[in-house]
Design an enzyme around this catalytic site. Structure first.
Site, PDB file in Angstrom:
ATOM      1  CB  CYS A 153      -0.977   0.133   1.242  1.00  0.00           C
ATOM      2  SG  CYS A 153      -0.093  -0.006   2.872  1.00  0.00           S
ATOM      3  CD  GLU A 179      -3.981  -0.217  -4.004  1.00  0.00           C
ATOM      4  OE1 GLU A 179      -3.124   0.176  -3.088  1.00  0.00           O
ATOM      5  OE2 GLU A 179      -5.382  -0.375  -3.480  1.00  0.00           O
TER       6      GLU A 179
END
Length: 500
Positions: A282, A384
């Site tokens: 992340c 993402e």
């Protein structure tokens, strides 16, 4: 016969011989190496029973003794570090050294949490009124839960469990079913360190298990890390059932590269931050934002050169820069994003699709991918990707670069590389992102500061680790105390008390 990974409940391993199961793969070979049971709602409720029964005695244990259990746990993990790292690598696919880093970052929060005797201290004020003292105390919530992702199977469970346990709660961990073995081993080591049975439990499962944790009234708080849609679901569901929730979602971390930056240093930083752990972090830098065409052209050339030299292979092989992705579905998803980038007009400088490792052709591999001339309306910029894909999105000037990072719907992490202190200071003050690095490629705060993103990257008022974690896992009780002489008689008062 395929090995079954057990739950850890009430201080013991529990291996069911019936029910639903999910396969656990070796990403380096693509072969099934184990199966993991998926708990039913009734299974989860029985785990909550054990946690609830164990919590009062643990809460009554003084914080110094709780901290000593954490310190013994640290010693045990260091003793078993290599075997834990190999186990983690075999299920996740990250390299051995990266797996050790995963564990170590978790241990740093355990080290911080061992300071619980200080962190749980309340406040005291004498003489708040005539004969009146006011003081506060921090008390545990009760039974709390953590729902953690595949990409850090040691670090994030320890980020959740360390402060929760140190504060006197019992803890139920629902790890990812993709790489569940290390969480079970950590539970065994906590038990070996002296943690009472039932205080730390590991239950495997899917949505049925998660929803049970979110709706059972005995669970007082839930921590989550994963994708933004699931973070939003868990946050809203937990809140609707009266629970505290701390949920962290997706990211699209930018690195702004100023014209005065050392581009060799920048390129090395981007290669490590963008492709380490196959981009399944992340905090991975997935967008390079060079300022000015000259900077962009030079940086693109240096990155293309370094990408061509990256070594991809089995996670436990020597000299590998990164290993496979966690699942075949992850490879297919990332390849879909690469095709979208091509279709939308980005310049593909390196294409990682179709990558294979001799002797491991069924493994979940994807070569390093690099795009240039990416614009803010493209999917590979907006969403993402969570794979070894780095994009270059050029900015005409500093203000445009600042706006790109600030305006993105994710606000997890961002970095700036520059030799100009004034530019760096302005950037850190103005950028609308939760974690900022200055000449640091992965701006993960150290354990005694808090970790958390903004906007679509984080949901909840308090962050992970640091003092925020102890605030999240405790409730504050405030006491107003007055001791009067037997001779004092004031009579009844019908006026609200004030400081006068």
């Amino acid at each position: 016969m395929t090995r079954t990974i057990p739950h850890f409940v009430g201080g013991s391993l529990l291996t069911p011989d019936a029910g639903r199961f999910s396969d656990v793969f070796d990403p380096s070979t693509g072969a099934v190496q184990a199966r993991v049971p998926l708990a039913s709602a009734d299974d989860v409720r029985r785990v909550i029973d054990d946690a609830e029964a164990a919590q009062p005695a643990w809460a009554a244990t003084n914080p110094q003794k709780r901290a000593r259990v954490l310190l013994r746990f640290l010693d045990l993990v260091h003793r078993d570090m290599d075997s834990l790292a190999r186990l983690l690598s075999s299920e996740h696919g990250k390299t051995f050294d990266d797996a050790k880093g995963d564990i170590q970052r978790g241990l740093e929060v355990i080290e911080f949490s061992a300071g619980a005797p200080h962190l749980l201290k309340g406040e005291f004020a004498t003489g708040a009124g005539t004969g009146i003292d006011v003081y506060s105390m921090r008390q545990p919530l009760g039974v709390v839960a953590g729902i953690t992702p595949f990409n850090f199977p040691a670090m994030i469970p320890l980020w959740k469990a360390g402060p929760a346990l140190a504060a006197g709660n019992s803890f139920i961990l629902k790890p990812s079913e993709r790489d569940p073995s290390v969480p079970v081993r950590l539970a065994e080591l906590f038990h070996e360190a002296g943690l009472p049975a039932g205080v730390f439990n590991v239950v495997h499962g899917d949505k049925e298990a998660v929803d049970t944790l979110l709706t059972d009234p005995r669970i007082q708080a839930v921590g989550f890390v994963g994708s933004t849609p699931i973070a939003e679901y868990i946050y809203s569901t937990a809140a609707a059932h009266g629970k505290r929730a701390q949920c962290f979602g997706g990211a699209k971390n930018h690195m702004v590269v100023m014209p005065d930056a050392d581009l060799d240093q920048v390129a090395d930083a981007l290669i490590g931050a963008g492709y380490g752990s196959a981009g399944e972090r992340c905090m991975a830098i997935s967008v390079a934002v060079p300022v000015g065409e000259e900077t962009a052209d030079a940086l693109a050339a240096k990155l293309a050169e370094r990408v061509a030299e990256l070594r991809v292979g089995p996670s436990l092989a020597e000299g590998v820069d990164y290993g496979p992705l966690v699942a075949r579905s992850a490879v297919e998803r990332v390849e879909g994003y690469i095709q979208q980038g091509v279709d939308e007009g980005a310049t593909l400088l390196a294409d990682g699709r179709g990558f294979t490792v001799p002797g491991h052709e069924a493994g979940f591999y994807l070569g390093p991918t690099l795009f240039d001339h990416v614009t803010t309306d493209m999917a590979i910029y907006r969403e993402e990707v969570f794979g070894p894909v780095l994009v270059i999105a050029r900015a005409a000037d500093y203000e445009q670069a600042l706006a790109m990072a600030s305006d993105h719907e994710f606000g997890n992490g961002v970095s700036i590389f520059t030799r100009d202190g004034d530019a760096a200071r302005d950037f850190t003050a103005r950028v609308n992102v939760g974690m900022v690095g200055v000449n640091v490629p992965i701006p993960v705060p150290i354990a005694y500061f808090s970790f958390g993103g903004w906007k679509k990257s984080g949901f909840g008022d308090l962050n992970q680790h640091g003092t925020d974690a102890f605030r999240f896992y405790t409730k504050t009780k405030t006491v107003t105390s007055r001791w009067l002489s037997d001779t004092v008689r004031e009579g009844a008062s019908f006026v609200i008390p004030t400081m006068s």
